[in-house]
Design a protein around this motif. Structure first.
Motif, PDB file in Angstrom:
ATOM      1  N   GLY A 150       0.845  -1.195   0.000  1.00 14.09           N
ATOM      2  CA  GLY A 150       0.000   0.000   0.000  1.00 14.09           C
ATOM      3  C   GLY A 150       0.873   1.234   0.000  1.00 14.09           C
ATOM      4  O   GLY A 150       2.026   1.200   0.432  1.00 14.09           O
ATOM      5  N   THR A 151       0.338   2.335  -0.482  1.00 10.55           N
ATOM      6  CA  THR A 151       1.118   3.572  -0.511  1.00 10.55           C
ATOM      7  C   THR A 151       1.221   4.152   0.898  1.00 10.55           C
ATOM      8  O   THR A 151       0.500   3.757   1.816  1.00 10.55           O
ATOM      9  N   ILE A 152       2.108   5.099   1.045  1.00 11.42           N
ATOM     10  CA  ILE A 152       2.340   5.725   2.353  1.00 11.42           C
ATOM     11  C   ILE A 152       1.057   6.367   2.876  1.00 11.42           C
ATOM     12  O   ILE A 152       0.688   6.189   4.039  1.00 11.42           O
ATOM     13  N   SER A 189      16.289  -7.609   2.820  1.00 13.51           N
ATOM     14  CA  SER A 189      15.766  -7.591   1.456  1.00 13.51           C
ATOM     15  C   SER A 189      16.622  -6.628   0.657  1.00 13.51           C
ATOM     16  O   SER A 189      17.257  -5.736   1.233  1.00 13.51           O
ATOM     17  N   PHE A 190      16.638  -6.792  -0.666  1.00 12.46           N
ATOM     18  CA  PHE A 190      17.294  -5.752  -1.457  1.00 12.46           C
ATOM     19  C   PHE A 190      16.539  -4.436  -1.303  1.00 12.46           C
ATOM     20  O   PHE A 190      17.069  -3.367  -1.579  1.00 12.46           O
ATOM     21  N   LEU A 191      15.297  -4.519  -0.781  1.00  9.37           N
ATOM     22  CA  LEU A 191      14.526  -3.315  -0.467  1.00  9.37           C
ATOM     23  C   LEU A 191      14.908  -2.723   0.888  1.00  9.37           C
ATOM     24  O   LEU A 191      14.252  -1.807   1.372  1.00  9.37           O
ATOM     25  N   GLY A 192      15.968  -3.229   1.487  1.00 13.23           N
ATOM     26  CA  GLY A 192      16.605  -2.558   2.611  1.00 13.23           C
ATOM     27  C   GLY A 192      17.749  -1.683   2.138  1.00 13.23           C
ATOM     28  O   GLY A 192      18.385  -0.978   2.930  1.00 13.23           O
ATOM     29  N   VAL A 252       4.702   1.468  -3.259  1.00 16.78           N
ATOM     30  CA  VAL A 252       3.653   0.571  -2.772  1.00 16.78           C
ATOM     31  C   VAL A 252       4.160  -0.340  -1.654  1.00 16.78           C
ATOM     32  O   VAL A 252       3.414  -1.130  -1.101  1.00 16.78           O
ATOM     33  N   LEU A 253       5.437  -0.194  -1.292  1.00 19.16           N
ATOM     34  CA  LEU A 253       6.009  -1.007  -0.214  1.00 19.16           C
ATOM     35  C   LEU A 253       6.761  -0.123   0.786  1.00 19.16           C
ATOM     36  O   LEU A 253       7.763  -0.532   1.372  1.00 19.16           O
ATOM     37  N   VAL A 298      -0.082   4.393  -9.949  1.00 21.51           N
ATOM     38  CA  VAL A 298       1.177   3.975  -9.312  1.00 21.51           C
ATOM     39  C   VAL A 298       1.188   2.463  -9.129  1.00 21.51           C
ATOM     40  O   VAL A 298       2.186   1.787  -9.415  1.00 21.51           O
ATOM     41  N   LYS A 299       0.050   1.932  -8.678  1.00 21.22           N
ATOM     42  CA  LYS A 299      -0.044   0.492  -8.445  1.00 21.22           C
ATOM     43  C   LYS A 299      -0.015  -0.291  -9.748  1.00 21.22           C
ATOM     44  O   LYS A 299       0.559  -1.383  -9.823  1.00 21.22           O
ATOM     45  N   GLN A 300      -0.615   0.281 -10.781  1.00 25.08           N
ATOM     46  CA  GLN A 300      -0.590  -0.375 -12.083  1.00 25.08           C
ATOM     47  C   GLN A 300       0.832  -0.464 -12.611  1.00 25.08           C
ATOM     48  O   GLN A 300       1.253  -1.504 -13.144  1.00 25.08           O
TER      49      GLN A 300
END
Length: 273
Positions: free
Chosen positions: A90-92, A135-138, A144-145, A202-204
């Protein structure tokens, strides 16, 4: 010599795959999860090599108790793998206070509590290896994350610090940073915020980007890598997992360095004479 491995989130996904990999080669595993019933399969298959423990990592007291039970049962803990966690999509702006706090409680504080709990044991042993499943997202972010990104950035920061604090006690710290894998991390395990239609584009775009063929790795392929990591005499602080993590991180870091360089004179001006 067999090792004693303490793994959180061992009921499915990476945790279960890695637990089995250790057990197959004769290591002893403390397997924890929210559901003790979900751990019975491992116990039935591997018997006394497994100590199943029910654990909610958000509970600091329970985390310390679980670590102490593991020490009493097996006599030592050689490796802690902090694997428990989930994704919040979800977005912020969409994210509620409760959703944000729960994400940080599990993904960050749960890791912190277990790390704190195991340190006295590893210090006494003068050896140990703490592996944080980040995660590489660290290291970089995706839209969205946002809260998931934040939780992993937090794990990265405290774990890098921890590594410098405990190296002298013979304790190693490693951050494992996977790209996307075909676990149920984005399925049954995930939490979705209440959607705002304004963010649909954004989600799309996010959905289209993550639909790239082959972008998700095979979870089973990580088992041999985790064994190599725990067996390494000098394990790395960071280990990216998957083919997409390295180029994604490299691109973002090159862009950051270029921006720092562009604004270098302004940065120096801010230091004062």
């Amino acid at each position: 010599m067999s090792k004693v491995i303490f793994i959180t989130g061992a009921t499915r996904g990476f945790g279960k795959i890695w637990a089995e990999a250790f057990l197959k080669r004769g290591d002893r595993v403390v397997a924890t999860g929210r559901s003790i019933e979900a751990l019975q399969e491992l116990k039935d298959k591997y018997g006394d090599l497994v100590l199943p423990l029910q654990l909610d990592v958000n509970d600091r007291k329970a985390s310390f108790e679980a670590v102490n039970k593991a020490k009493e049962h097996f006599g030592r803990i050689d490796v802690l793998i902090n694997n428990a966690g989930y994704g919040l999509f979800g977005t912020i702006e969409e994210t509620s206070e409760e959703e944000a706090r729960k994400q940080m409680e599990t993904n960050f504080f749960g890791v912190l509590w277990l790390s704190q709990a195991v340190l006295p044991i590893m210090r006494e042993q003068k050896s140990g290896h703490i592996i944080q499943v980040s995660s590489f997202l660290g290291l970089i972010t995706l839209p969205v994350l946002g809260l998931y990104n934040a939780s992993k950035f937090a794990v990265e920061g405290f774990s890098e610090t921890l590594a410098t604090e405990v190296k002298g006690f013979g304790i190693n710290v490693s951050l494992v940073e996977p790209n996307g894998y075909t676990t149920d991390w984005s399925g049954e395990s995930a939490v979705q915020t209440k959607s705002m239609s304004i963010y649909d584009p954004v989600k799309q775009a996010f959905s289209e980007a993550t639909a790239t063929p082959g972008i998700f790795g095979k979870p089973e392929a990580t088992a041999a890598v985790i064994l190599k990591l725990t067996d390494a005499p000098e394990p790395p602080l960071r280990l990216l997992l998957g083919s997409f993590a390295y180029p994604a991180v490299k691109k973002v870091y090159e862009e950051r360095l270029a921006s720092f360089e562009e604004w270098k004179s302004v940065s120096e001006e801010a230091h004062g004479a």
